[in-house]
Write a protein that holds these residues in place. Structure first.
Motif: not given
Length: 489
Positions: A209-212, A256-259, A174-177
């Motif tokens: 990935i660099q985004i708000d 890839i799972y995205v919350d 897991i990671m945070r984007i």
């Protein structure tokens, strides 16, 4: 530089200083849903932070009762260790020492305790997530088999997958984007099966990935992973079915799972991944092969029926005598090419109207559309009856396409071929088909040929696509995933 320093700010050992800073950053007193509750354990001041609606009120009440019953002598000397290891009756505990860590965990629904005379805080994962039941997805329904589906909660989706693959080598990294949304994204794979290079590539692209924020979840992530492209064809496959996800994990794919999204991304994928459906594998191999060929015919019809019929109408001499009925009796006052384009746009308008129309009015909208298009438009000469007939055939083929994204891409290809036929006749059809085929043949998804196993040709894999092979006969994983362990049996 100031922003970086603030984000790395450590917690102070003075509770009032931490409280002042956190209340300001979190908007306590301004945002109604963020709460801070002060109480004492003996003579030690403690502040509990929570978000209304996220925190499990029953669990928090139980913990508060336990802590309020403590006396100062029970937690003398290093109070945080006493609370962490002995007095908080909960198992999902964690210590944090940075203010940004504390706030990040609080904002995903966890509960935080800051304690006087301690530069560490305690985080309790006692959140209750708003979630719908794992119902069967509308776009992937089957007659036989499991009828559960992924939801918008990442943890539930991983549980639904582990329920089918009870292997200790199944990994969810897991990671945070997103600077502001801090969306959880998990990379799922079988440790001893998946291609390590692909896993590393996906993790690297996700971390870069660099985004708000990614409020559109998996689609935004896909665009960052695949890169900028004007190719209308889907370069990854989506599924909302846990059994489909499990099958692809066992084949060696990386998911890839995205919350906040019920759609799971399958990589790598080819064109032929989008034309298979779970129903084929819930029937006998013969029936499954029949269903697959019917589906192939529908996909072929959705692309080529209209351009070929338009070509035959433009050149009646090309129609064989036994098929002379395929011609048109009355072309009407509007050119056929314009009729096709108007009908295509009208079909899309009806599809969008069906999606956005409230359920009680959907039947009325359908009757209105059928009356206007199927009757009045033909009577006034806006459309030839044959145009509506063959457009309906193409629409049925489009809706029979398992992948919604592929069906939309095929529609654009159909419109492109219609335009090529309308302007350039037979050479236009040949050139248009060649352009599409060359475009697909040169497309690669995560370094995977998009038309594999057709181009480059692989007989064994191509046979598996054309004919549904029984499971005991499938001894190896698809070679396109380049798995570490190719044998399945």
């Amino acid at each position: 530089m100031t922003q970086v320093t603030e984000k790395r700010r450590p917690l102070s050992d003075r509770v009032d200083e931490n409280k002042e800073y956190l209340n300001d950053r979190l908007g306590v007193g301004t945002s109604f849903d963020i709460g801070a509750h002060e109480f004492f354990i003996g003579s030690t001041k403690v502040v509990l932070y929570y978000i209304n609606g996220f925190a499990d009120s029953h669990l928090v009440s139980q913990i508060m009762r336990e802590l309020n019953d403590l006396r100062g002598r029970d937690v003398q000397n290093n109070i945080i260790d006493h609370l962490f290891y002995k007095y908080i009756p909960y198992f999902q505990l964690e210590k944090v020492s940075k203010t940004d860590e504390f706030m990040d965990k609080l904002l995903v629904g966890q509960i935080g305790l800051i304690i006087d005379h301690s530069s560490d805080a305690i985080i309790m994962d006692a959140k209750v997530l708003p979630v719908r039941s794992p119902q069967e997805p509308d776009t992937e329904r089957i007659v036989r088999g499991a009828h559960d589906g992924f939801t918008e909660v990442l943890v539930i989706n991983t549980v639904l997958t582990r329920r089918r693959i009870r292997d200790e080598r199944l990994r969810f990294e897991i990671m945070r984007i997103g600077e502001r949304t801090k969306t959880d994204v998990a990379v799922a794979y079988l440790q001893d099966v998946a291609n390590e290079k692909l896993v590393d590539t996906l993790k690297e692209r996700l971390q870069n990935i660099q985004i708000d924020g990614i409020p559109m979840a998996e689609k935004t992530v896909e665009e960052f992973i695949i890169g900028k492209t004007f190719n209308p064809f889907p370069l990854v496959r989506y599924t909302e079915r846990p059994d489909v996800a499990a099958v692809h994990l066992l084949e060696g794919h990386v998911l890839i799972y995205v919350d906040n999204s019920p759609s799971v991304m399958i990589t790598p994928s080819t064109y032929f991944h989008h034309v298979q459906h779970a129903e084929e594998y819930r029937q006998t191999p013969v029936v499954g092969a029949y269903l697959r060929w019917v589906r192939f015919f529908g996909i072929f019809a959705s692309i080529f029926v209209l351009p070929i019929w338009l070509l035959l109408v433009m050149h009646p001499s090309m129609i064989p005598e036994p098929l002379h009925f395929l011609g048109i009796k009355d072309k009407g006052s509007i050119p056929l090419l314009a009729q096709f384009l108007m009908a295509e746009v009208g079909l899309d308008l009806m599809r969008m109207a069906a999606i956005h129309t409230p359920a009680p009015l959907s039947i009325a909208m359908g009757l209105l559309a059928a009356t206007l298009v199927g009757d009045i438009a033909i009577k006034v000469g806006l459309f030839a009856p044959e145009v509506i007939l063959y457009l309906a055939i193409a629409a049925v083929g489009m809706y029979a396409t398992p992948s919604y994204e592929l069906s939309l891409a095929n529609r654009l290809v159909r419109i492109f071929l219609i335009l090529m036929v309308g302007f350039f006749s037979t050479p236009g059809l040949m050139i248009g088909f060649t352009v599409v085929l060359v475009g697909l043949a040169t497309t690669r998804s995560l370094d995977t040929p998009y038309l594999w196993p057709f181009i480059p040709f692989n007989y064994k894999a191509f046979k598996d696509i054309m004919v549904r092979i029984a499971a005991p006969s499938k001894n190896n994983r698809p070679s396109i995933v380049r798995s570490q362990n190719s044998s399945r049996q």
